[in-house]
Design a protein around this motif. Structure first.
Motif: not given
Length: 272
Positions: A1-16
């Motif tokens: 399961m992906i942790g919250e911190t990792t998910f946030d990082r993926i979301l930010i980089r994906g959005g960028g």
């Protein structure tokens, strides 16, 4: 399961990455269309022939040398006036005491809330009354002062320790000498940041130069580029993209060369 911190990082980089793709797609198309024959402007083929004919055609259809000269003179004139006037004003608001200081600075901040397009009619009337219509100075005169520059430099000057003022005064430095020898050198990062913003804005400004100019001798690049919108034979997108690249290339190259200084300048400009 992906942790919250990792998910946030993926979301930010994906959005960028998505925003970068949206931004670069029109530029990529412009580069493709400009360097290929019109038959390939909307068709991607790996072995499509390269050509510079679109640039030659665009250069021959308009006096681009004159447009570039006008634009360089314009942005240099505006930036020079802004740096002189706004530096003096920012220093006064940051270090001097005079009646109405707070009220005047509030008016400057309020000016930042006014859209420049609202003042087009009044600015035109003023230029006509001064006999400056269809001149390069008429394009730049309404922008010789900048509320944003005054605010940015004032914030920067206020971060400079007052002990430096006292030390310079002990050495016999005058008020203008204090500004030139202490505040200007320490404020160079903020001035560089504003300079890049100012040059970019006035290099790309279109509406006001279109209104105030009528002749080739005074048109900047943006207004000159508009003649490529339609031709007798229809819209030539390959030529339009070549002309657009010639117009925007100096700004793109400048940003690529100074992007690190640009970001660092704003980080050090005193705005928290």
């Amino acid at each position: 399961m992906i942790g919250e911190t990792t998910f946030d990082r993926i979301l930010i980089r994906g959005g960028g990455a998505l925003l970068a793709l949206i931004w670069i797609a029109p530029l990529a198309y412009a580069v493709w269309a400009a360097f290929h024959p019109p038959a390939f402007e909307a068709r991607f083929e790996l072995m499509a022939p390269l050509t510079l004919d679109n640039f030659a055609s665009a250069w021959s259809q308009a006096p681009f040398a004159r447009y570039f000269l006008n634009t360089i003179v314009l942005v240099t004139m505006i930036l020079s006036a802004q740096l002189v006037l706004c530096t003096l004003a920012a220093f006064a608001f940051a270090r001097l005491e005079f009646p109405g200081k707070t009220f005047l600075f509030t008016l400057i901040l309020m000016q930042l809330l006014v859209m420049p397009d609202i003042l087009l009619v009044e600015n035109y009337k003023t230029m006509r009354a001064l006999g400056l219509v269809d001149t390069i100075i008429a394009i730049g005169l309404p922008y010789f002062a900048s509320g944003f520059a005054i605010f940015l430099l004032r914030q920067t000057f206020m971060t400079i320790p007052k002990e430096l003022d006292e030390a310079a005064r002990v050495e016999g430095c005058s008020l203008l000498g204090l500004l030139w020898r202490v505040y200007v050198p320490l404020g160079k990062p903020a001035m560089l940041a504003f300079g890049l913003v100012s040059v970019s804005h006035h290099w790309n400004n279109f509406l006001w130069p279109l209104i105030i100019t009528n002749s080739v001798e005074t048109r900047p690049l943006t207004v000159g580029l508009s003649i490529f919108a339609t031709t007798d034979s229809g819209t030539e997108w390959a030529v339009i993209n070549a002309a657009t690249l010639m117009t925007s290339a100096p700004l793109l190259l400048g940003f690529l060369l100074f992007q690190r200084q640009f970001v660092q300048s704003f980080m050090r400009a005193g705005i928290k």
